[in-house]
Write an enzyme that holds these catalytic residues in place. Structure first.
Site, mmCIF file in Angstrom:
data_model
loop_
_atom_site.group_PDB
_atom_site.id
_atom_site.type_symbol
_atom_site.label_atom_id
_atom_site.label_comp_id
_atom_site.label_asym_id
_atom_site.label_seq_id
_atom_site.Cartn_x
_atom_site.Cartn_y
_atom_site.Cartn_z
ATOM 1 N N TYR A 1 19.919 84.968 42.998
ATOM 2 C CA TYR A 1 19.504 83.727 42.314
ATOM 3 C C TYR A 1 18.125 83.899 41.693
ATOM 4 C CZ TYR A 1 17.867 78.802 42.162
ATOM 5 O OH TYR A 1 17.336 77.581 41.807
ATOM 6 N N LYS B 1 17.044 83.908 37.699
ATOM 7 C CA LYS B 1 16.018 83.009 37.135
ATOM 8 C C LYS B 1 14.935 83.825 36.434
ATOM 9 C CE LYS B 1 17.395 78.841 38.507
ATOM 10 N NZ LYS B 1 17.868 77.846 37.520
ATOM 11 N N SER C 1 12.541 78.626 39.171
ATOM 12 C CA SER C 1 12.390 78.360 40.600
ATOM 13 C C SER C 1 11.326 79.262 41.201
ATOM 14 C CB SER C 1 13.732 78.623 41.283
ATOM 15 O OG SER C 1 13.566 78.726 42.680
HETATM 16 N N1 LIG Z 1 16.855 71.442 43.805
HETATM 17 C C1 LIG Z 1 15.928 72.377 44.008
HETATM 18 O O1 LIG Z 1 15.323 72.473 45.087
HETATM 19 C C2 LIG Z 1 15.587 73.331 42.901
HETATM 20 C C3 LIG Z 1 14.493 74.175 43.061
HETATM 21 C C4 LIG Z 1 14.192 75.077 42.061
HETATM 22 C C5 LIG Z 1 14.973 75.136 40.918
HETATM 23 N N2 LIG Z 1 16.050 74.315 40.790
HETATM 24 C C6 LIG Z 1 16.875 74.418 39.584
HETATM 25 O O2 LIG Z 1 16.947 73.159 38.964
HETATM 26 C C7 LIG Z 1 18.222 73.000 38.349
HETATM 27 C C8 LIG Z 1 18.900 71.731 38.837
HETATM 28 O O3 LIG Z 1 18.980 71.795 40.251
HETATM 29 P P1 LIG Z 1 19.770 70.697 41.082
HETATM 30 O O4 LIG Z 1 19.164 70.669 42.418
HETATM 31 O O5 LIG Z 1 19.893 69.459 40.291
HETATM 32 O O6 LIG Z 1 21.173 71.421 41.214
HETATM 33 P P2 LIG Z 1 22.658 70.795 41.211
HETATM 34 O O7 LIG Z 1 23.535 71.813 41.839
HETATM 35 O O8 LIG Z 1 22.637 69.426 41.777
HETATM 36 O O9 LIG Z 1 22.969 70.689 39.658
HETATM 37 C C9 LIG Z 1 23.387 71.783 38.906
HETATM 38 C C10 LIG Z 1 24.400 71.258 37.914
HETATM 39 O O10 LIG Z 1 24.834 72.359 37.104
HETATM 40 C C11 LIG Z 1 26.196 72.169 36.854
HETATM 41 N N3 LIG Z 1 26.797 73.454 36.495
HETATM 42 C C12 LIG Z 1 27.039 74.503 37.325
HETATM 43 N N4 LIG Z 1 27.645 75.480 36.644
HETATM 44 C C13 LIG Z 1 27.775 75.056 35.363
HETATM 45 C C14 LIG Z 1 28.343 75.618 34.197
HETATM 46 N N5 LIG Z 1 28.899 76.835 34.225
HETATM 47 N N6 LIG Z 1 28.303 74.910 33.050
HETATM 48 C C15 LIG Z 1 27.766 73.669 33.021
HETATM 49 N N7 LIG Z 1 27.216 73.082 34.114
HETATM 50 C C16 LIG Z 1 27.229 73.764 35.269
HETATM 51 C C17 LIG Z 1 26.747 71.622 38.158
HETATM 52 O O11 LIG Z 1 27.997 70.996 37.960
HETATM 53 C C18 LIG Z 1 25.640 70.671 38.580
HETATM 54 O O12 LIG Z 1 25.863 69.364 38.077
HETATM 55 C C19 LIG Z 1 18.995 74.260 38.655
HETATM 56 O O13 LIG Z 1 18.845 75.162 37.580
HETATM 57 C C20 LIG Z 1 18.297 74.808 39.878
HETATM 58 O O14 LIG Z 1 18.447 76.209 39.966
HETATM 59 C C21 LIG Z 1 16.369 73.407 41.753
#
Ligand SMILES: NC(=O)c1ccc[n+]([C@@H]2O[C@H](COP(=O)([O-])OP(=O)(O)OC[C@H]3O[C@@H](n4cnc5c(N)ncnc54)[C@H](O)[C@@H]3O)[C@@H](O)[C@H]2O)c1
Length: 284
Positions: free
Chosen positions: A117, A121, A93
Site C-alpha cells: 500500500y 502511494k 498516506s
Molecule cells: N482513512 C485513513 O486513515 C486514511 C489514511 C491515509 C490515507 N487514506 C487514503 O484516503 C483515501 C480515502 O480513504 P477512506 O478511508 O475514505 O477509504 P474508503 O475505503 O472508505 O474509501 C475508498 C473508496 O474507494 C472506492 N474504490 C475502491 N476501488 C475503486 C475503484 N477501482 N474504482 C473506483 N472506486 C474505488 C471504494 O469503493 C471506496 O468508496 C484513500 O485513498 C486512502 O488510501 C486514508
C-alpha cells in the site's frame, strides 16, 4: 468514507461528479477515467483506493486499483488536450514512510515504504509530480495521518483498531486491542482530513506534503475515552496481543514535524479528547 464527507462538505458550493466502484465506475478499467475527465472538472480529488490490509493480502488488486488507477487517471487528463490543466488532489498516506523512522518525521524525509500500500502511494506521488512538472496538471499529494475515529463498520485497514477501541465502546460494544498501550501514532479526525483536502485544492502548492495531526499513545486514547464515556466504556476494550499486527505497527510513524503544512494553514486537532468530540458531533 472521506469521499462521502468531502462531497457533503462541498455540496452547494461546487458542481460535483462522484465516481466510485460501488456505483459501477471502476477507475482501473480503461475508459472510466476518460469519462470522468470529459466534463473537464477544475479540481479532481482522487481518493479511490484499496486500503492497506487488502493491498497487502491481494497484491494484484492493490497494484491494479492503487497504481494503474492513478496512471489511467493521469493519462486521461493528459489526453484531454486543449490546455486542460486541472488541480489534482491525491489522498496519499503516512504509509509512504517505513522503518526505521526517526522519532519525529520532518518535511524532507524521503519516502521508504515497507508495505505494498505504501509503495503504491509513493509511486503515485512520483507520477503526480512528474505529470505536474510536464505541465499536464497541478498536483498535490496530501499525506494523511491515520484518520480516527473512523465511522461505520471496521474496514480492512491494518490501523483499524485505533478507531475500533473508541467507536465500539462508545456504542456499548466490545473492541479488541491487538497492541500494547505504549504504541504511539499520528492521527487526525475525518473532519480535519476533509479540511486538508479542501485547503489543498485551494492552495497552489505542487508536490507532496506531510499533513498535521496529533501524536498520541493508545494509553492516551484510552484515557480520553475514559474522560468522555467513563470506566464502563474502557472496560469494553479487550487486550488480545497479536504478534503479527504488533510487528507491522512497530515500524509506523509516531510523530511528525509538519512545519511546511502548518505554515500553509493546514490544521488538525490538538488533543485526543477533541478527536472524540468531533466524532460524537459528526456521527451521533
Ligand atoms: N482513512 C485513513 O486513515 C486514511 C489514511 C491515509 C490515507 N487514506 C487514503 O484516503 C483515501 C480515502 O480513504 P477512506 O478511508 O475514505 O477509504 P474508503 O475505503 O472508505 O474509501 C475508498 C473508496 O474507494 C472506492 N474504490 C475502491 N476501488 C475503486 C475503484 N477501482 N474504482 C473506483 N472506486 C474505488 C471504494 O469503493 C471506496 O468508496 C484513500 O485513498 C486512502 O488510501 C486514508
Amino acid at each position: 468514507m472521506l469521499g462521502r464527507k468531502l462531497a457533503a462538505r462541498l455540496a452547494g458550493e461546487a458542481e460535483l461528479t462522484l465516481v466510485d466502484v460501488a456505483d459501477g465506475a471502476d477507475i482501473s478499467e480503461p475508459g472510466v477515467a476518460a469519462e470522468v475527465v470529459s466534463a473537464r472538472p477544475d479540481v479532481i480529488f482522487h481518493l479511490a483506493a484499496v486500503v492497506s490490509g487488502e493491498a497487502e493480502d491481494d497484491l494484484e488488486k492493490g497494484y491494479r486499483v492503487n497504481l494503474d488507477g492513478m496512471r489511467l487517471l493521469l493519462d486521461a487528463i493528459r489526453n484531454a488536450g486543449d490546455g486542460y490543466r486541472p488541480r489534482v488532489v491525491f489522498a496519499s498516506s503516512i504509509a509512504v514512510f517505513g522503518p526505521p523512522v526517526p522519532e519525529a518525521i520532518g518535511d524532507d524525509l524521503a519516502p521508504a515504504p515497507r508495505t505494498s500500500y505504501g509503495t503504491q502511494k509513493a509511486m503515485c506521488e512520483l507520477l503526480l509530480a512528474d505529470y505536474s512538472r510536464r505541465g499536464f496538471l497541478n498536483g498535490i499529494a496530501v499525506r494523511l495521518p491515520t484518520i480516527c475515529v473512523r465511522p461505520g463498520p471496521p474496514n480492512r485497514a491494518a490501523s483499524g483498531f485505533f478507531s475500533n477501541i473508541i467507536r465500539e465502546p462508545l456504542a456499548g460494544r466490545e473492541a479488541v486491542l491487538p497492541v500494547s498501550e505504549d504504541v504511539r501514532h499520528w492521527f487526525a479526525s475525518p473532519r480535519a482530513a476533509v479540511g486538508f483536502l479542501v485547503h489543498a485544492a485551494e492552495s497552489d502548492v505542487v508536490g507532496s506534503l506531510n499533513m498535521p495531526g496529533l501524536s498520541a499513545t493508545v494509553a492516551e486514547q484510552i484515557e480520553a475515552l475514559r474522560r468522555v464515556a467513563g470506566d464502563e466504556a474502557v472496560a469494553l476494550i479487550r487486550h488480545e496481543p497479536d504478534e503479527a499486527i504488533a510487528r507491522i505497527v512497530d515500524g509506523w510513524p509516531r510523530r511528525f514535524d509538519p512545519r511546511r503544512a502548518l505554515e500553509l494553514g493546514f490544521r488538525a486537532e490538538s488533543s485526543f479528547d477533541e478527536i472524540i468530540r468531533v466524532y460524537l458531533e459528526d456521527e451521533q
